[in-house]
Design an enzyme around this catalytic site. Structure first.
Site, PDB file in Angstrom:
ATOM      1  N   LYS A  74      57.863  23.485  45.403  1.00 61.34           N
ATOM      2  CA  LYS A  74      59.008  24.709  45.495  1.00 61.34           C
ATOM      3  C   LYS A  74      60.230  24.095  44.922  1.00 61.34           C
ATOM      4  O   LYS A  74      60.585  25.343  44.651  1.00 61.34           O
ATOM      5  CB  LYS A  74      58.955  24.820  47.136  1.00 61.34           C
ATOM      6  CG  LYS A  74      58.136  24.870  48.008  1.00 61.34           C
ATOM      7  CD  LYS A  74      56.924  26.039  47.287  1.00 61.34           C
ATOM      8  CE  LYS A  74      55.745  26.010  48.463  1.00 61.34           C
ATOM      9  NZ  LYS A  74      54.773  24.583  48.255  1.00 61.34           N
TER      10      LYS A  74
ATOM     11  N   VAL B 181      86.725  14.259  52.788  1.00 67.87           N
ATOM     12  CA  VAL B 181      86.116  15.331  53.060  1.00 67.87           C
ATOM     13  C   VAL B 181      86.862  16.153  54.447  1.00 67.87           C
ATOM     14  O   VAL B 181      87.441  15.286  54.529  1.00 67.87           O
ATOM     15  CB  VAL B 181      84.260  14.931  53.460  1.00 67.87           C
ATOM     16  CG1 VAL B 181      83.921  14.577  52.685  1.00 67.87           C
ATOM     17  CG2 VAL B 181      84.758  13.993  54.694  1.00 67.87           C
TER      18      VAL B 181
ATOM     19  N   GLU C 114      62.945  20.473  75.309  1.00 70.13           N
ATOM     20  CA  GLU C 114      62.853  20.599  74.045  1.00 70.13           C
ATOM     21  C   GLU C 114      61.287  18.963  73.732  1.00 70.13           C
ATOM     22  O   GLU C 114      60.112  19.942  72.968  1.00 70.13           O
ATOM     23  CB  GLU C 114      63.471  20.321  72.733  1.00 70.13           C
ATOM     24  CG  GLU C 114      63.577  19.873  71.028  1.00 70.13           C
ATOM     25  CD  GLU C 114      63.592  19.109  70.937  1.00 70.13           C
ATOM     26  OE1 GLU C 114      63.052  18.077  70.325  1.00 70.13           O
ATOM     27  OE2 GLU C 114      65.023  18.630  70.645  1.00 70.13           O
TER      28      GLU C 114
END
Length: 960
Positions: free
Chosen positions: A826, A288, A39
Site C-alpha cells: 500500500k 522533543v 477488552e
C-alpha cells in the site's frame, strides 16, 4: 453510533474497527484495569459464537488478523480479512458489542494474560515513568489510577472485597458499551449501499444506553502537584529531564493547532534552536516537545531531553535555557509566516499521502469519528486554516514556572530516594522546586545564540512526474555493473507520487572484522548523523529524510521522500562524508552513549535475550554485547580518524533507485556518488574476491541443542525454540509458510489462551542468510523447561490435527496464505523494501510473491504432512532443533503485580505433564551448549541460497 463507510473496489483486504469512547479512566475505583480486562475478554466467545477461538480461527483461515488496545478514554478493536469473507468476520466481530459471554472459565484464565502483560512492563522505564506521572497526580482524580490491571487488582482483591470479577465485567460492559459512544469504520470492496446494509444488519442491535462521554474539566495536576520536582531512579542507565505544564483541552482548536505551532518552534533542531545550544554546551543529545493528550477536559505540554554525563549536573542551567527560548518566543509573538509554512507542509503531505493499510485506515478513522466532524475525519490531522495568534499566546501564558512539574531521571539518585511507586516499584523523591530556581525562571534573560527558525529551503515546488519509460518494467533492472558500482533502477508506475527512494550499500569488508571495528563503525555513523542534524532537519520537515547506518558488510545509506531536492541532499551527505572531521567533544559524549546502550542490553526483556543469543549461535559471525563492550575501551579518537580514511579508500557500491525517476536521473544519482567519493577520497573498488556473504551454521540432522543463560532484571523467563529447515527455494518456502499458517492460530489458542503460558506467545518463520526455519517464542512466569515441554506437546498434537483436517479446511489455509502473499504493497516504502530485500539477500527473485503463490496451489495435504514428518516431528530424520532458555534470577520487588499460588500452579503443571507423558514420546536429549564459540567451531555452514538470476562479473575484473 457514528459510522464511516469506505468503498474501495480494488482493495485486497477488507477491514473494520470499533472505537468505544470509554477507557481506563472509567475503571471502578476498586477495580483498576477492568476496562483493559474487558477488552481481553471480548475475544473469548459470544452467545452466537461461543467457542473461545472462533473469531481468531475464522480470521486466520481467511487471511486475516486482529488486535485491540485500551487507552485512558478509548478502547479500540480492529481486524482485516480477505474481502470475500468480510461479512462472516463482521458478523463475529459485531457480537463483541452485543452479547459477549465472559465465561467463568475464560475469566479465571485470561486474568493471567493481563497479569503477564503487566509483568513484562514492570522493568520498562517508559511504562514506569508513565505510571509515576499518574501516581503523583491528584489521588482523587481518575488520571491517577493504574490502567493495565493485574491479578491482584482483578482477582485477588475483588474476591477479598466480596466481588465476582465476572459479574463486574458484565456490569462494566452493560453500563458503558453503548451505541451512542461508539464509532465504527468499515472498508470493503462492496458499494457504499452494500456496506451500509451490512453495518445495519450487524450493528443495529447494539443497545443505545444513552451514556454520556466522560469529561474531566479539572486537571489532575492542581496547585498541590505543581512546582514539584521528581528525582527518579531508572532500571536502565538512562538520563532524562522532562518538563510538564497542564494546559486546557485543545481538541476543539484543531483548525488552528496552537500546540503544533509551539511544538514546532521549541522542538526545532535547526541552527539557532534550543537543541543546538544545549548540544553545543555538551549537555543534551535529543529534544522533543509538543502537545500531549490527557483526556477530554485537559491536556499537557511537554519538553523532554536526554542528558549527558555533564548535562545531569547542569539541570537548572538547562531549564533556564528552556525558559530563555520560551521568553524569546513570547517576545517575538506569534508569526503568521511560520504558521503558513507549517500549514502548507501539512497540506502537501496530505495531498501526496501514501495509501494506508486497510487495518490501519479503519483503526485511525474509528478513533477520529469520536473527536471530529464526519466530513473532516480523513483530513483532521493535516488541514488547518485558522490563524489564531490569541490561542498561541494563551498557550504560551501557561508555560510558567508556577504551572510546571519537573522530572529528572538518572542512576545518580540510587540510594537517595525516599518513596516507591505502588504499581511498578519505581524509586523516587518528590520535592518542591527551589525558590531560587523559580525566581530565575521568572526572569530568565535572553540568549543571543537562540533564534527562531529560518524559512525552510527544502520545501519542494516541483511535483511533476518524470516522463514514462517506453519499456514499463515491473521489476528493477540492472543498468550499470562496474567494479566499483552496480546500479538497479525501477521507475514507479503504481503509486504515481512525486517521491523516490535511493538505497546505497557501501560494501566495506573491514567494518565487521572484529568487535573493535564494529564499534568504530557505530561511533562513526552516530557522529556523522549528529553533525548533519542541523542541516537535514528542515529536509525532514519537508518530507525528505535520510539514514546512514553501519551494517555487517559496511554501511547503508537511504534517502526517501519528495524527489525534487533529493540530489541536493545526496550531494551534501557525500561532501560531508568525504570531508568528515571528528569533533572531540561530541566523540566523548557519543562514545559514552554507546557504552550505556551496550550495558543496557541486560535490561531488555527476556524474550529479546532469547532471540539475540539464538542469533549468536546460528549466525556465522555476530559479536555479542559483551565482546563489543570489552572492545570499546580500545576505541580512541585517533583510531576513529584512521578508520574513517580507511573505509573511504576501498569499497564497492550497490544502489537501487526506485520511484519518480527515469533512467537518466538514476544514472545521475550514481554519478554524484562516484564523482564525490573518487574526487574527494580517491576511492577505489575492492577485489571481487573480497565480496563475501555471511552464512549460517548448519545444525546436524536429528539433533537437539540447548543454550541457557540468565536475566537478572525481569521476573519472567523466556524461551525460543528454533527448528531449522533448509535453504530458501520456492518449494521449501511454500511448505514452511503453509505449515506456519496452519499452526499459527491453534498455537496461540493452546499455549496462550488455554494454558496461559504468558502474554508473549508466538510461532513464526525465521529467515536469515538464505536459511530458514520455524521458531516459537514464549515469555513466561514458568520455567523454560516446562514451557518447552508444552511447545513439544503442542507440536506433537499437530500430527493428528493435520491428519484429521478436511480438504475444505486445508484449502482454507492454502487460500488464506495465497491471499496474504498476493496482497499488494500500500506504500511506496513497502515496495522499495521488497525490491531492496531481494538485492541485499542476493536472490533477486523480484516476482517472488506470484511465483510462490502459484506453487502453493500445487501443494496437497500429503505434502504438508510429509514436511512435518521430515523436518518437525519428534522423530523427523532431518530435525534440527535449537532451544535458547533465559532463566530469570530477578528478585521480587514486592510491588502489587500479582499474588501467585505457587502450590496451585505446581499441581496444575504436574497434571499437565502427566497428561503429556501419556501422549508424547521421549525426545532426543538435548546437547548442552556450554561455550558458543567452541560449539560453532565444530559446525559446518550452509552454502548461499541460489539466486534467481545470474549477475555477470564486471568485465574489468572478469579475468583477475
Amino acid at each position: 453510533m457514528k459510522v464511516m463507510l469506505i468503498s474501495d473496489e480494488e482493495t485486497d483486504k477488507s477491514a473494520a474497527a470499533m472505537d468505544v469512547h470509554i477507557g481506563t479512566m472509567s475503571d471502578p475505583e476498586n477495580l483498576p484495569g477492568l476496562a483493559h480486562f474487558c477488552e481481553h475478554m471480548l475475544f473469548l466467545g459470544t452467545e452466537k459464537y461461543p467457542e473461545e477461538n472462533e473469531y481468531s480461527k475464522f480470521l486466520s483461515e481467511h487471511g486475516g488478523s486482529s488486535n485491540a488496545f485500551t487507552s485512558a478514554e478509548h478502547t479500540n478493536y480492529y481486524f482485516d480479512v480477505a474481502p470475500e469473507h468480510f461479512k462472516g468476520a463482521l458478523d463475529r466481530f459485531s457480537q463483541f458489542f452485543r452479547c459477549p459471554l465472559f465465561t467463568a472459565s475464560a475469566t479465571d484464565r485470561e486474568v493471567n494474560a493481563v497479569n503477564s502483560e503487566n509483568d513484562k512492563n514492570l522493568a520498562n522505564d517508559v511504562w514506569r515513568l508513565h505510571q509515576l506521572e499518574r501516581s503523583t497526580s491528584d489521588s482523587n482524580h481518575p488520571y491517577s489510577r493504574f490502567g493495565t490491571g493485574n491479578k491482584f487488582t482483578l482477582q485477588t482483591r475483588p474476591k477479598e472485597l466480596g466481588l465476582d470479577p465476572r459479574e463486574e465485567l458484565l456490569k462494566f460492559h452493560k453500563k458503558y458499551y453503548s451505541s451512542n459512544i461508539m464509532g465504527v469504520s468499515v472498508l470493503g470492496k462492496e458499494s457504499l449501499d452494500e456496506l451500509h446494509s451490512m453495518v445495519l444488519e450487524y450493528f443495529s442491535e447494539v443497545e443505545n444506553k444513552n451514556v454520556s462521554v466522560p469529561e474531566w474539566p479539572v486537571s489532575p495536576y492542581g496547585v498541590s502537584q505543581l512546582k514539584k520536582s521528581l528525582l527518579v531512579v531508572p532500571v536502565k542507565d538512562v538520563r532524562n529531564l522532562f518538563l510538564l505544564w497542564p494546559i486546557p483541552d485543545l481538541h476543539k482548536y484543531y483548525k488552528s493547532f496552537p500546540g503544533h505551532y509551539l511544538g514546532h518552534l521549541i522542538g526545532h533542531e535547526g541552527q539557532g534552536s534550543l537543541l543546538s545550544e544545549l548540544k553545543d554546551r555538551g549537555w543534551v543529545n535529543q529534544l522533543v516537545s509538543g502537545q500531549k493528550g490527557g483526556a477530554k477536559g485537559f491536556d499537557f505540554f511537554y519538553l523532554n531531553v536526554d542528558l549527558t554525563e555533564d548535562g545531569i549536573e547542569h539541570v537548572d542551567d538547562i531549564i533556564i535555557l528552556m525558559y530563555q527560548y520560551i521568553a524569546l518566543t513570547k517576545q517575538q509573538g506569534p508569526q503568521e509566516w511560520i504558521f503558513r509554512e507549517c500549514q502548507d507542509l501539512s497540506k502537501m503531505h496530505f495531498r501526496f499521502k501514501d495509501k494506508d493499510m486497510p487495518r490501519q485506515c479503519v483503526l485511525s478513522v474509528a478513533g477520529c469519528l469520536q473527536e471530529y466532524p464526519l466530513g473532516e475525519v480523513l483530513s483532521c490531522y493535516y488541514l488547518y486554516d485558522e490563524w489564531k495568534p490569541d490561542l498561541i499566546d494563551m498557550l504560551l501564558s501557561k508555560l510558567t514556572p508556577e504551572n510546571m512539574r519537573i522530572g529528572v531521571v538518572g542512576k545518580k539518585f540510587e540510594g537517595k530516594t525516599d518513596q516507591k511507586e505502588n504499581w511498578y516499584g519505581t524509586d523516587y523523591t518528590i520535592e518542591n522546586i527551589s525558590e531560587d530556581l523559580l525566581n530565575k525562571l521568572e526572569n530568565p534573560g535572553f540568549n543571543e545564540n537562540l533564534k527562531s527558525p529560518n524559512r525552510n529551503e527544502f520545501i519542494p515546488t516541483d511535483f511533476e512526474l518524470k516522463t514514462r519509460d517506453l519499456e514499463n518494467s515491473k521489476f528493477p533492472k540492472l543498468v550499470k555493473n562496474t567494479p566499483l558500482t552496480r546500479l538497479w533502477y525501477q521507475q514507479d508506475n503504481e503509486f504515481l507520487l512525486p517521491k523516490s527512494f535511493i538505497n546505497v550499500d557501501f560494501y566495506i569488508p573491514i567494518t565487521y572484522v572484529d568487535p573493535l571495528h564494529s564499534n568504530l563503525m557505530t561511533l562513526f555513523t552516530k557522529l556523522f548523523n549528529d553533525s548533519l542534524n542541523e542541516y537535514t532537519y528542515d529536509a525532514e520537515l519537508a518530507g525528505l529524510s535520510y539514514s546512514l547506518v553501519g551494517t555487517m558488510c559496511g554501511m547503508f545509506l537511504k534517502i526517501k521522500g519528495y524527489s525534487h531536492k533529493q540530489p541536493v541532499l545526496l550531494g551534501k551527505i557525500l561532501e560531508k562524508l568525504t570531508s568528515f572531521e571528528v569533533d572531540p567533544k561530541r566523540y566523548e559524549i557519543l562514545k559514552e552513549e554507546i557504552y550505556r546502550s551496550l550495558i543496557n542490553f541486560k535490561a531488555e526483556e527476556s524474550y529479546q535475550h532469547a532471540m539475540f543469543y539464538s542469533e549468536v549461535i546460528v549466525q556465522e559471525q555476530l559479536w555479542t554485547k559483551q565482546e563489543k563492550l570489552d572492545a570499546l575501551q580500545d576505541v580512541t579518537i585517533d583510531k576513529l580518524r584512521a578508520f574513517v580514511l580507511e573505509i573511504l579508500s576501498r569499497m564497492s557500491i550497490e544502489c537501487l533507485v526506485y520511484g519518480n525517476e527515469d533512467l537518466q536521473s538514476s544514472q545521475n544519482t550514481v554519478d554524484i556518488i562516484e564523482n564525490i567519493i573518487q574526487t574527494q577520497s580517491g576511492t577505489k573498488a575492492i577485489c571481487e574476491s573480497q565480496k563475501r556473504s555471511y552464512r549460517e551454521i548448519h545444525l546436524p540432522d536429528a539433533s537437539s541443542f540447548m543454550y541457557t543463560t540468565t536475566n537478572d532484571v525481569h521476573k519472567s523467563c523466556a524461551l525460543q525454540i528454533y527448528y531449522q529447515t533448509e535453504l530458501q527455494n520456492t518449494q521449501s518456502n511454500a511448505l514452511l509458510e503453509l505449515f506456519a499458517q496452519v499452526i499459527h492460530e491453534p498455537c496461540f489458542d493452546t499455549l496462550r489462551t488455554k494454558q496461559q503460558l504468558g502474554y508473549i506467545v508466538s510461532s513464526s518463520l525465521r529467515r536469515s542468510n538464505g536459511v530458514q526455519g520455524l521458531r516459537f517464542i514464549v515469555q513466561s512466569h514458568r520455567k523454560p523447561d516446562y514451557v518447552e515441554k508444552r511447545v513439544e506437546a503442542f507440536l506433537h498434537s499437530m500430527e493428528n490435527y493435520i491428519e484429521n483436517m478436511t480438504e475444505e479446511d486445508f484449502n482454507k489455509h492454502l487460500t488464506a496464505l495465497i491471499t496474504k502473499k498476493l496482497e499488494k504493497p500500500k506504500k511506496m516504502n513497502t515496495q522499495n523494501q521488497r525490491h531492496w530485500g531481494e538485492i541485499v539477500c542476493q536472490q533477486y527473485n523480484f516476482d517472488r510473491e506470484n511465483i510462490e503463490a502459484a506453487h502453493l496451489k500445487t501443494l496437497t495435504k500429503k505434502d504438508l504432512m510429509n514436511f512435518y514428518k521430515e523436518w518437525i516431528c519428534y522423530s523427523a530424520p532431518r530435525r534440527h532443533k535449537l532451544s535458547t532458555h533465559i532463566v530469570s534470577t530477578a528478585e521480587d520487588d514486592n510491588t502489587n503485580d500479582a499474588v501467585v499460588d505457587d502450590g496451585e500452579e505446581m499441581e496444575a503443571e504436574k497434571e499437565t505433564l502427566a497428561e503429556d507423558s501419556n501422549s508424547v514420546p521421549e525426545f532426543i536429549k538435548a546437547e548442552t551448549i556450554e561455550d558458543i564459540s567452541e560449539f560453532k567451531k565444530d559446525m559446518s555452514l550452509f552454502p548461499r541460497a541460489k539466486p534467481f538470476m545470474k549477475i555477470p562479473v564486471p568485465a574489468d575484473t572478469a579475468n583477475f
